[in-house]
Design a protein around this motif. Structure first.
Motif, short mmCIF file in Angstrom:
data_model
loop_
_atom_site.label_atom_id
_atom_site.label_comp_id
_atom_site.label_asym_id
_atom_site.label_seq_id
_atom_site.Cartn_x
_atom_site.Cartn_y
_atom_site.Cartn_z
N MET A 233 8.24 -0.18 -0.61
CA MET A 233 6.85 0.04 -0.33
C MET A 233 6.06 -1.12 -0.91
O MET A 233 6.28 -1.50 -2.04
N THR A 234 5.14 -1.62 -0.13
CA THR A 234 4.34 -2.74 -0.59
C THR A 234 2.90 -2.30 -0.86
O THR A 234 2.46 -1.25 -0.39
N ILE A 235 2.20 -3.12 -1.59
CA ILE A 235 0.79 -2.86 -1.84
C ILE A 235 0.02 -2.82 -0.53
O ILE A 235 -0.86 -1.98 -0.34
N GLU A 236 0.39 -3.70 0.42
CA GLU A 236 -0.29 -3.71 1.73
C GLU A 236 -0.10 -2.39 2.46
O GLU A 236 -1.04 -1.85 3.05
N GLN A 237 1.10 -1.82 2.38
CA GLN A 237 1.35 -0.53 3.02
C GLN A 237 0.52 0.58 2.36
O GLN A 237 -0.01 1.46 3.05
N ILE A 238 0.43 0.53 1.05
CA ILE A 238 -0.36 1.54 0.34
C ILE A 238 -1.84 1.41 0.71
O ILE A 238 -2.52 2.41 0.96
N LEU A 239 -2.34 0.18 0.77
CA LEU A 239 -3.73 -0.05 1.18
C LEU A 239 -3.98 0.54 2.57
O LEU A 239 -4.97 1.25 2.79
N GLN A 240 -3.09 0.25 3.51
CA GLN A 240 -3.25 0.75 4.88
C GLN A 240 -3.21 2.28 4.93
O GLN A 240 -4.02 2.91 5.61
N LEU A 241 -2.29 2.87 4.19
CA LEU A 241 -2.18 4.32 4.16
C LEU A 241 -3.45 4.96 3.61
O LEU A 241 -3.98 5.92 4.19
N LEU A 242 -3.95 4.43 2.50
CA LEU A 242 -5.16 4.99 1.90
C LEU A 242 -6.37 4.83 2.82
O LEU A 242 -7.21 5.74 2.90
N GLN A 243 -6.45 3.71 3.49
CA GLN A 243 -7.53 3.52 4.46
C GLN A 243 -7.43 4.56 5.58
O GLN A 243 -8.45 5.14 5.98
N ALA A 244 -6.23 4.80 6.06
CA ALA A 244 -6.03 5.80 7.12
C ALA A 244 -6.40 7.20 6.65
O ALA A 244 -6.82 8.04 7.45
N GLU A 245 -6.27 7.45 5.33
CA GLU A 245 -6.62 8.75 4.76
C GLU A 245 -8.11 8.86 4.46
O GLU A 245 -8.57 9.89 3.97
N GLY A 246 -8.88 7.78 4.71
CA GLY A 246 -10.32 7.83 4.52
C GLY A 246 -10.82 7.27 3.20
O GLY A 246 -12.02 7.35 2.91
N TYR A 247 -9.94 6.73 2.38
CA TYR A 247 -10.36 6.13 1.12
C TYR A 247 -10.78 4.68 1.37
O TYR A 247 -10.47 4.11 2.41
N LEU A 248 -11.46 4.10 0.39
CA LEU A 248 -11.89 2.70 0.47
C LEU A 248 -11.19 1.92 -0.63
O LEU A 248 -11.80 1.58 -1.65
N PRO A 249 -9.92 1.61 -0.46
CA PRO A 249 -9.16 0.94 -1.51
C PRO A 249 -9.45 -0.54 -1.60
O PRO A 249 -9.84 -1.19 -0.63
N SER A 250 -9.24 -1.07 -2.81
CA SER A 250 -9.32 -2.52 -3.03
C SER A 250 -8.27 -2.86 -4.09
O SER A 250 -7.62 -1.98 -4.65
#
Length: 132
Positions: free
Chosen positions: A1-18
């Protein structure tokens, strides 16, 4: 699992990750929650948040008792006392898991909600200790 995948997943869940020092940070239930991945172990990841409590708010014993109670109640949460000094306390709550993106997409929000519940319950126990 990469940081990019986690960012994408959280965005899809409605969060605003950075990104923050290599970890993913986002807000959930008014709290800053972090997600980290291990480059050397792509199946392992961690969600965590830190709870800051002023020294005058509680004793270390009350705080540890509340953290232990939360660990028993929520089962998948680890609570660690990161700092205890004259200024206050920092307790880190984490949910650590071995997973892939398919599983994580089904359980990420639940893990995040569990962390926020842990922090809320310990904060509530501290408040109740001040009243008693």
């Amino acid at each position: 699992m990469t940081i990019e995948q986690i960012l994408q997943l959280l965005q899809a869940e409605g969060y605003l990750p950075s990104l923050d020092d290599g970890d993913v940070v986002f807000k959930a239930q008014g709290k800053h929650v972090f997600a980290s991945a291990q480059e050397n172990d792509p199946d392992f990841m961690r969600f965590f948040l830190d709870l800051y409590i002023d020294a005058g708010e509680t004793s270390e014993a009350v705080l540890l008792q509340a953290a232990n109670h939360v660990q028993r109640k929520l089962k998948c949460v680890k609570a660690m006392l990161l700092r205890s000094n004259e200024e206050g306390f920092v307790v880190r709550f984490s949910v650590e898991l071995f997973t892939d993106m398919d599983v994580l997409s089904r359980c990420a929000t639940r893990c995040i909600d569990i962390l926020c519940t842990a922090a809320h319950d310990v904060g509530k126990a501290v408040d109740n200790g001040k009243q008693g």
